[in-house]
Every structure is written in C-alpha cells, then in structure tokens.
Design a protein around this motif. Structure first.
Motif, PDB file in Angstrom:
ATOM      1  N   ARG A 132       0.896  -1.197   0.008  1.00 30.94           N
ATOM      2  CA  ARG A 132       0.167   0.026   0.069  1.00 30.94           C
ATOM      3  C   ARG A 132       0.812   1.239   0.043  1.00 30.94           C
ATOM      4  NH1 ARG A 132      -5.371  -0.878   0.888  1.00 30.94           N
ATOM      5  NH2 ARG A 132      -5.714  -3.026   1.792  1.00 30.94           N
ATOM      6  N   ASN A 133       1.880   1.314   0.827  1.00 33.87           N
ATOM      7  CA  ASN A 133       3.001   2.381   0.862  1.00 33.87           C
ATOM      8  C   ASN A 133       4.203   1.713   1.338  1.00 33.87           C
ATOM      9  OD1 ASN A 133       4.643   4.468   1.840  1.00 33.87           O
ATOM     10  ND2 ASN A 133       3.014   5.836   1.751  1.00 33.87           N
ATOM     11  N   PRO A 134       5.048   1.402   0.211  1.00 25.56           N
ATOM     12  CA  PRO A 134       6.319   0.615   0.323  1.00 25.56           C
ATOM     13  C   PRO A 134       7.248   1.087   1.281  1.00 25.56           C
ATOM     14  CG  PRO A 134       6.186   1.674  -1.998  1.00 25.56           C
ATOM     15  CD  PRO A 134       4.811   1.782  -1.446  1.00 25.56           C
ATOM     16  N   ALA A 135       7.340   2.452   1.348  1.00 19.47           N
ATOM     17  CA  ALA A 135       8.222   3.414   1.981  1.00 19.47           C
ATOM     18  C   ALA A 135       7.785   3.004   3.520  1.00 19.47           C
ATOM     19  CB  ALA A 135       8.553   4.748   1.528  1.00 19.47           C
ATOM     20  N   ALA A 136       6.638   3.531   3.770  1.00 16.17           N
ATOM     21  CA  ALA A 136       6.063   3.250   5.140  1.00 16.17           C
ATOM     22  C   ALA A 136       6.210   1.921   5.712  1.00 16.17           C
ATOM     23  CB  ALA A 136       4.639   3.785   5.079  1.00 16.17           C
ATOM     24  N   PHE A 137       5.968   0.778   5.016  1.00 15.47           N
ATOM     25  CA  PHE A 137       6.216  -0.626   5.270  1.00 15.47           C
ATOM     26  C   PHE A 137       7.507  -0.914   5.685  1.00 15.47           C
ATOM     27  CE2 PHE A 137       7.264  -4.868   3.976  1.00 15.47           C
ATOM     28  CZ  PHE A 137       6.861  -5.396   5.146  1.00 15.47           C
ATOM     29  N   TYR A 138       8.411  -0.395   4.662  1.00 16.50           N
ATOM     30  CA  TYR A 138       9.886  -0.862   4.979  1.00 16.50           C
ATOM     31  C   TYR A 138      10.443   0.040   6.383  1.00 16.50           C
ATOM     32  CZ  TYR A 138      14.756  -1.217   3.993  1.00 16.50           C
ATOM     33  OH  TYR A 138      16.027  -1.849   3.852  1.00 16.50           O
ATOM     34  N   GLN A 139       9.882   1.266   6.322  1.00 15.49           N
ATOM     35  CA  GLN A 139      10.381   2.053   7.577  1.00 15.49           C
ATOM     36  C   GLN A 139       9.604   1.260   8.936  1.00 15.49           C
ATOM     37  OE1 GLN A 139      12.806   4.672   7.989  1.00 15.49           O
ATOM     38  NE2 GLN A 139      12.598   4.236   9.967  1.00 15.49           N
ATOM     39  N   SER A 140       8.470   0.953   8.898  1.00 14.75           N
ATOM     40  CA  SER A 140       7.925   0.385   9.935  1.00 14.75           C
ATOM     41  C   SER A 140       8.593  -0.844  10.297  1.00 14.75           C
ATOM     42  CB  SER A 140       6.506   0.139   9.528  1.00 14.75           C
ATOM     43  OG  SER A 140       5.865  -0.639  10.583  1.00 14.75           O
ATOM     44  N   TYR A 141       8.902  -1.820   9.175  1.00 17.45           N
ATOM     45  CA  TYR A 141       9.674  -3.003   9.621  1.00 17.45           C
ATOM     46  C   TYR A 141      11.023  -3.010  10.068  1.00 17.45           C
ATOM     47  CZ  TYR A 141      11.145  -7.733   8.620  1.00 17.45           C
ATOM     48  OH  TYR A 141      11.519  -9.171   8.868  1.00 17.45           O
ATOM     49  N   LYS A 142      11.721  -1.919   9.791  1.00 16.53           N
ATOM     50  CA  LYS A 142      12.833  -1.540  10.406  1.00 16.53           C
ATOM     51  C   LYS A 142      12.787  -1.033  11.684  1.00 16.53           C
ATOM     52  CE  LYS A 142      14.581   1.578   7.326  1.00 16.53           C
ATOM     53  NZ  LYS A 142      15.545   2.237   6.808  1.00 16.53           N
ATOM     54  N   GLU A 143      11.911  -0.342  11.957  1.00 16.46           N
ATOM     55  CA  GLU A 143      11.354   0.194  13.465  1.00 16.46           C
ATOM     56  C   GLU A 143      11.264  -1.173  14.405  1.00 16.46           C
ATOM     57  OE1 GLU A 143      11.999   3.195  14.797  1.00 16.46           O
ATOM     58  OE2 GLU A 143      12.278   3.982  12.854  1.00 16.46           O
ATOM     59  N   MET A 144      10.462  -1.942  13.720  1.00 18.46           N
ATOM     60  CA  MET A 144       9.950  -2.963  14.665  1.00 18.46           C
ATOM     61  C   MET A 144      11.511  -4.010  15.010  1.00 18.46           C
ATOM     62  SD  MET A 144       7.793  -6.443  13.263  1.00 18.46           S
ATOM     63  CE  MET A 144       9.203  -6.990  12.267  1.00 18.46           C
ATOM     64  N   GLU A 145      12.346  -4.120  14.006  1.00 21.36           N
ATOM     65  CA  GLU A 145      13.559  -4.669  14.203  1.00 21.36           C
ATOM     66  C   GLU A 145      14.408  -4.128  15.008  1.00 21.36           C
ATOM     67  OE1 GLU A 145      14.672  -7.447  10.162  1.00 21.36           O
ATOM     68  OE2 GLU A 145      14.798  -5.049  10.114  1.00 21.36           O
ATOM     69  N   LYS A 146      14.277  -2.764  15.205  1.00 19.95           N
ATOM     70  CA  LYS A 146      14.929  -2.121  16.096  1.00 19.95           C
ATOM     71  C   LYS A 146      14.509  -1.963  17.655  1.00 19.95           C
ATOM     72  CE  LYS A 146      16.665   2.694  16.741  1.00 19.95           C
ATOM     73  NZ  LYS A 146      16.593   4.158  16.132  1.00 19.95           N
ATOM     74  N   ARG A 147      13.326  -2.091  17.586  1.00 19.85           N
ATOM     75  CA  ARG A 147      12.463  -1.739  19.060  1.00 19.85           C
ATOM     76  C   ARG A 147      11.633  -2.737  19.655  1.00 19.85           C
ATOM     77  NH1 ARG A 147      13.157   3.802  19.329  1.00 19.85           N
ATOM     78  NH2 ARG A 147      13.194   5.219  17.367  1.00 19.85           N
ATOM     79  N   PHE A 148      10.894  -3.827  18.834  1.00 22.70           N
ATOM     80  CA  PHE A 148       9.845  -4.336  19.199  1.00 22.70           C
ATOM     81  C   PHE A 148      10.231  -5.631  20.151  1.00 22.70           C
ATOM     82  CE2 PHE A 148       5.949  -6.868  17.878  1.00 22.70           C
ATOM     83  CZ  PHE A 148       5.053  -6.115  18.887  1.00 22.70           C
ATOM     84  N   LYS A 149       9.841  -5.569  21.556  1.00 20.99           N
ATOM     85  CA  LYS A 149       9.932  -6.683  22.342  1.00 20.99           C
ATOM     86  C   LYS A 149       8.864  -7.384  22.853  1.00 20.99           C
ATOM     87  CE  LYS A 149      14.491  -6.037  22.214  1.00 20.99           C
ATOM     88  NZ  LYS A 149      15.287  -7.148  21.487  1.00 20.99           N
ATOM     89  N   VAL A 150       8.799  -8.691  22.849  1.00 27.63           N
ATOM     90  CA  VAL A 150       7.702  -9.718  23.333  1.00 27.63           C
ATOM     91  C   VAL A 150       8.041 -10.146  24.645  1.00 27.63           C
ATOM     92  CG1 VAL A 150       5.973 -11.347  22.511  1.00 27.63           C
ATOM     93  CG2 VAL A 150       6.950  -9.639  20.877  1.00 27.63           C
ATOM     94  N   TYR A 151       7.231 -10.198  25.640  1.00 29.55           N
ATOM     95  CA  TYR A 151       7.398 -11.153  26.665  1.00 29.55           C
ATOM     96  C   TYR A 151       6.374 -12.250  26.650  1.00 29.55           C
ATOM     97  CZ  TYR A 151       7.685 -12.570  31.484  1.00 29.55           C
ATOM     98  OH  TYR A 151       7.860 -13.629  32.618  1.00 29.55           O
ATOM     99  N   VAL A 152       7.036 -13.616  26.733  1.00 29.60           N
ATOM    100  CA  VAL A 152       5.986 -14.639  26.574  1.00 29.60           C
ATOM    101  C   VAL A 152       5.949 -15.159  27.977  1.00 29.60           C
ATOM    102  CG1 VAL A 152       5.954 -17.109  25.798  1.00 29.60           C
ATOM    103  CG2 VAL A 152       7.262 -15.351  24.439  1.00 29.60           C
ATOM    104  N   TYR A 153       4.503 -15.384  28.242  1.00 28.00           N
ATOM    105  CA  TYR A 153       4.352 -15.778  29.679  1.00 28.00           C
ATOM    106  C   TYR A 153       4.936 -17.263  29.823  1.00 28.00           C
ATOM    107  CZ  TYR A 153       1.396 -11.745  30.819  1.00 28.00           C
ATOM    108  OH  TYR A 153       0.988 -10.448  31.188  1.00 28.00           O
ATOM    109  N   GLN A 154       5.535 -17.656  31.165  1.00 24.70           N
ATOM    110  CA  GLN A 154       5.753 -19.043  31.142  1.00 24.70           C
ATOM    111  C   GLN A 154       4.868 -20.044  32.037  1.00 24.70           C
ATOM    112  OE1 GLN A 154       9.182 -19.903  30.353  1.00 24.70           O
ATOM    113  NE2 GLN A 154       8.434 -18.207  28.888  1.00 24.70           N
ATOM    114  N   GLU A 155       3.645 -19.237  32.517  1.00 22.94           N
ATOM    115  CA  GLU A 155       2.833 -19.906  33.028  1.00 22.94           C
ATOM    116  C   GLU A 155       1.844 -20.868  31.943  1.00 22.94           C
ATOM    117  OE1 GLU A 155       3.834 -16.863  35.736  1.00 22.94           O
ATOM    118  OE2 GLU A 155       3.078 -16.941  33.336  1.00 22.94           O
ATOM    119  N   GLY A 156       1.689 -22.091  32.665  1.00 18.92           N
ATOM    120  CA  GLY A 156       0.831 -23.102  31.894  1.00 18.92           C
ATOM    121  C   GLY A 156       1.749 -24.213  31.639  1.00 18.92           C
ATOM    122  N   GLU A 157       1.183 -25.519  31.504  1.00 22.68           N
ATOM    123  CA  GLU A 157       1.828 -26.578  31.192  1.00 22.68           C
ATOM    124  C   GLU A 157       1.641 -27.160  30.166  1.00 22.68           C
ATOM    125  OE1 GLU A 157       3.654 -27.676  33.840  1.00 22.68           O
ATOM    126  OE2 GLU A 157       3.381 -26.351  35.157  1.00 22.68           O
TER     127      GLU A 157
END
Length: 477
Positions: A132-157
């Motif tokens: 839809r907007n290649p420049a926006a997607f590419y920049q968004s993807y780079k920002e994700m790689e730079k910043r995005f952090k996910v915590y995975v809950y350890q609870e559950g068996e």
C-alpha cells in the motif's frame, strides 16, 4: 478520533485519589459521554457492565483508520491517557512510549516518499507494487526490528501451553508458538517490564484435542481454560490489569479459536487476537485483531512441486482449477455452476485418482479459493507457492497482512453473486494484467513462507509486524 477502552474495576489506588483528581475524572467521563453520543463510539465493558470506568487505554477508530489508507502503519499519535501508574512503572512505560513515538514519526515521514520503486538493504529487494505504501512498510519493519520486544508468559503446562501443531492444517499456529517460545529470535525478552506486548502461548488446537469431548459441540471447556489462564497471569503479573489485556495477544489457527477467546471478555473485545478464522461478521475486528494465514504443510514441509514453480512464461493449459469437498455455503454454488460444465474450468468435488493436486495447480492460470465453513482457506497460500493466481471466493474474510499488502496486485476477488460469470471474469483478465499478477505473486511469496530458522520478511516476521502495527496504535500510560 479515539475509542476509549475502560478498565474493569476500581483499584485500591483509585479509591485513595483526591477529590480534585476525582473531579477531573468526572469531567473526562462527561466529555467521553458526549463524544460517544456525537460520534457513536463503541465502549468495551467489564463483567459488571458499570456505566463509569476510568479510561486507561486509547485506540484508533475506523474513521482514523480510513483517513489515509496508504499510511496504515501509523494511524494516530494524539494520545492523552489520564490514569498514571506508579512512579517506577511510569518511568518504564514512558521510555517505551517515547520510543514508539519516535517510530511513529519516522514511519509518517517515510510514508510521504511515494516515488520510490525499490528498496535495497542488505540484499533485500522489496517490490513496490505489492505494498500500500512501500516506504512506510519498509520503515515500519525497520523500526520493529530495532525496538519491538515481546514477553512470553511462562505460566501453563504442556501440552496445551508452550506447544502446538507444527504440521498439517494448523501448521501456522504451532510453528509461531514454537518460534516465539523456543526460537532464537531478536524479539523475545525475559524482562517483562521492557516488553511492548505480552504473548499468551496456549494452543486452541491442543485444547480441542485434550479438553473437547467429540460430537458434543460443547466449547465450554475451551472457554474455561482461557478464563483460568487469564486469571492466573492477571493475578501473578501487573501487566494484564494495566491495560485490561490491550497489549496482550493470543494466536490460533483453529476454527474455534474465536469461541475459545470468549472465555474472557477483555481478551475477546480488547486484546489482539491473531486468528486464521478472520471473519469480520463474527466478531473479528481488523482494528485490533490480526488475520493469520492458513497453511497446510503435510508432514511439516512444503510439497517439492511448490518449492520451485515453473518459469513465468511456462504454458498453463487450464484456465482455472478447484478440487474440494462440499462444506459451507459457497462451495455448493461453485460446484453447481461449474463442476464438469466447462473444459477450461477444472472444477471437482473429488479429484480423479489419476490426477495430482499440485500438478493441477501448476498447470492452471487461476486457482479458485472458496471458503468452507470458515473463511480462511489453505488454498490461498498453496496458490501463492504455485504462482497460480488466487481467486478468492469469500464473504467477510479479512485477508492476511492487508494492512500493508495490496492483494489486488497478486490475486482476484470475485463476489459470490458473480460465480455464474466466473469464466467471463477470468477470460476478461488481459495478458498484461495476468503477467503483472504473476509478478506480484513472485514478489509476495517470501511473506508466506515458514522458515526454520526464521528469515527477514518471512511469515513469522509478518505476523509479528501485524502485531507491532496494532501496538503502535495503542497508548498505555
């Protein structure tokens, strides 16, 4: 314009608020009330259905979402959350939100670069035609790689939590859970306070296997498991209660995943649900939920015939192909009009024994992808692999990654009412358009591949990017 997501109860800290702060809350409530009347906003409510809740999270509405469809990576930055957490948590949240604000600004700036046709970074070439907007997607993807952090809950068996099916029809569910829980990727963090989102790694498919009693159609055990899991993490950790789950996500490819998510109304209404069953007429909300591609890997691997499809100029003698059983409302219409009716359209209920399914796809220009009982179909990804133009026959299906992908650049959507005209529609596709669609398929394929180990821009990363976009449009604080 924002939707106000309201907290589920009044905490002890709120009870101790001063009269001045209580007055300010009342003013906010009055403003939201009249804003709701004026703009018909939708509010999420708690079990008590109380009329007044303290606003702690703000999301972007459809009006803002459609204001500029080519810059969907960032939809709004005008946030004004009123309830502040404790000082220590506020400092952590402010640091995260400041980083997200910088990411939004960078993406908006990139979104104005409309004339770039190719992006080349570390030998990664992105074709501009499919975005839809290649420049926006590419920049968004780079920002994700730079910043995005996910915590995975350890609870559950095991086996219901921290595991899932890694082959056959629900492959995308198990493979994502496994990669997020056990993989060596840059996004997972062990520091929950530094996370942008929180992943609940339960498998609805395994719930159905281990909790559901066959032929009862009683989904209560699935809902009860989800309810108990949310209660566990919300009582042990502060993060769910901070946003009522708005920065939490679940993922499942099972048809019954939307029903299972009803086990907690905030999970259903507020959290990010990554679902193959992305039916907008059955509660799937594209503003916060994510459409998960359905991919059928027999034995966990792509069929060798689809790994390297024929060259783009290879002769394909069939106009269109479909083979599949009758279930759901759409396939009977397709078979009624075209099964055995035309030599150009190879439409079967059961494939002849001497005919190979994947050979038929490779020999066809168009592959028909009708929904069954649920909207998603693994035929779409199979068609992408075969470079056979997907013809999507579905109602209310929110297509995967449609925030950033232009599906019209590599597929055709036909209304159900136009199935009787199917041959006329396909014959009307010019050779030039057909070759452009083929080129689009070749460019988009990388986004639908499950790699081990994962690679940039593959399906794992595109799923995360969809979650990242929804976190960008959420203000916590």
């Amino acid at each position: 314009m924002v939707i106000v997501v309201k907290s589920g109860g009044v905490t002890s800290s709120v009870v101790a608020l001063s009269a001045i702060f209580a007055t300010s809350i009342a003013i906010v409530f009055v403003m939201v009330y009249f804003s709701n009347k004026a703009h018909e906003f939708r509010s999420f409510k708690s079990d008590s259905e109380a009329e007044f809740k303290i606003p702690i999270v703000e999301l972007v509405t459809t009006a803002a979402h459609t204001r500029n469809s080519e810059s969907r990576a960032v939809l709004s930055s005008e946030f004004s959350s009123k309830l502040k957490p404790t000082v220590t948590r506020r400092e952590n949240i402010n640091k995260l939100e400041q980083g997200l604000a910088r990411a939004r600004a960078a993406i908006r700036n990139a979104a104005t670069m409309r004339n770039q046709s190719l992006f080349n970074k570390n030998d990664d070439i992105l074709s501009s035609a499919i975005y839809r907007n290649p420049a926006a997607f590419y920049q968004s993807y780079k920002e994700m790689e730079k910043r995005f952090k996910v915590y995975v809950y350890q609870e559950g068996e095991l086996p219901i939590v921290h595991d899932g099916p890694c082959k056959d029809i629900y492959t995308s569910e198990g493979r994502f859970i496994h990669e997020m829980d056990h993989g060596n990727n840059r996004f997972r963090t062990s520091n929950a306070g530094a996370a942008h989102v929180y992943f609940m790694p339960f498998s609805v498919t395994w719930m159905v296997r281990y909790l559901y009693r066959p032929n009862t159609y009683n989904l209560t055990p699935l809902k009860d498991f989800v309810s108990d899991y949310v209660k566990l993490i919300s009582s042990k950790h502060p993060f769910w209660n901070r946003t009522q789950g708005a920065d939490h996500f679940m993922l499942s490819c099972h048809d019954w995943a939307p029903h299972a998510s009803h086990g907690n109304e905030f999970l259903y209404n507020t959290s990010i649900r990554v679902l193959c069953n992305a039916n907008s007429s059955e509660g799937f909300n594209p503003q916060k939920d994510v459409s998960l591609p359905e991919i059928h890997l027999y034995g966990g691997k792509v069929n060798p015939k689809l790994i390297s499809p024929p060259p783009s100029n290879a002769f394909r003698p069939y106009l269109a192909f479909f083979a599949g059983g009758i279930h759901g409302p759409i396939r009977p219409i397709l078979l009624q009009h075209w099964k055995g009716k035309d030599s150009d359209l190879h439409v079967y209920e059961y494939l002849p024994k001497n005919q190979d399914y994947y050979d038929s796809m490779i020999l066809s220009k168009f592959c028909l992808c009708p929904s069954g009982w649920e909207v998603a179909s693994p035929r779409i990804v199979e068609a992408i692999y075969a470079e056979c133009i997907p013809v999507i026959l579905s109602d209310h299906y929110v297509l995967p990654f449609s925030d950033v992908l232009r599906w019209e650049a590599f597929s055709i959507q036909v209304n159900i009412s136009e199935i009787p005209r199917l041959k006329e529609i396909l014959m009307g596709v010019s050779e030039g358009k057909y070759m452009r669609l083929k080129k689009g398929l070749r460019a988009v394929r990388r986004h639908f591949v499950l790699n081990q180990p994962v690679k940039r821009f593959d399906m794992f990363h595109m799923i995360l990017h969809s979650v990242w976009l929804r976190r960008l449009n959420l203000r916590v604080g």
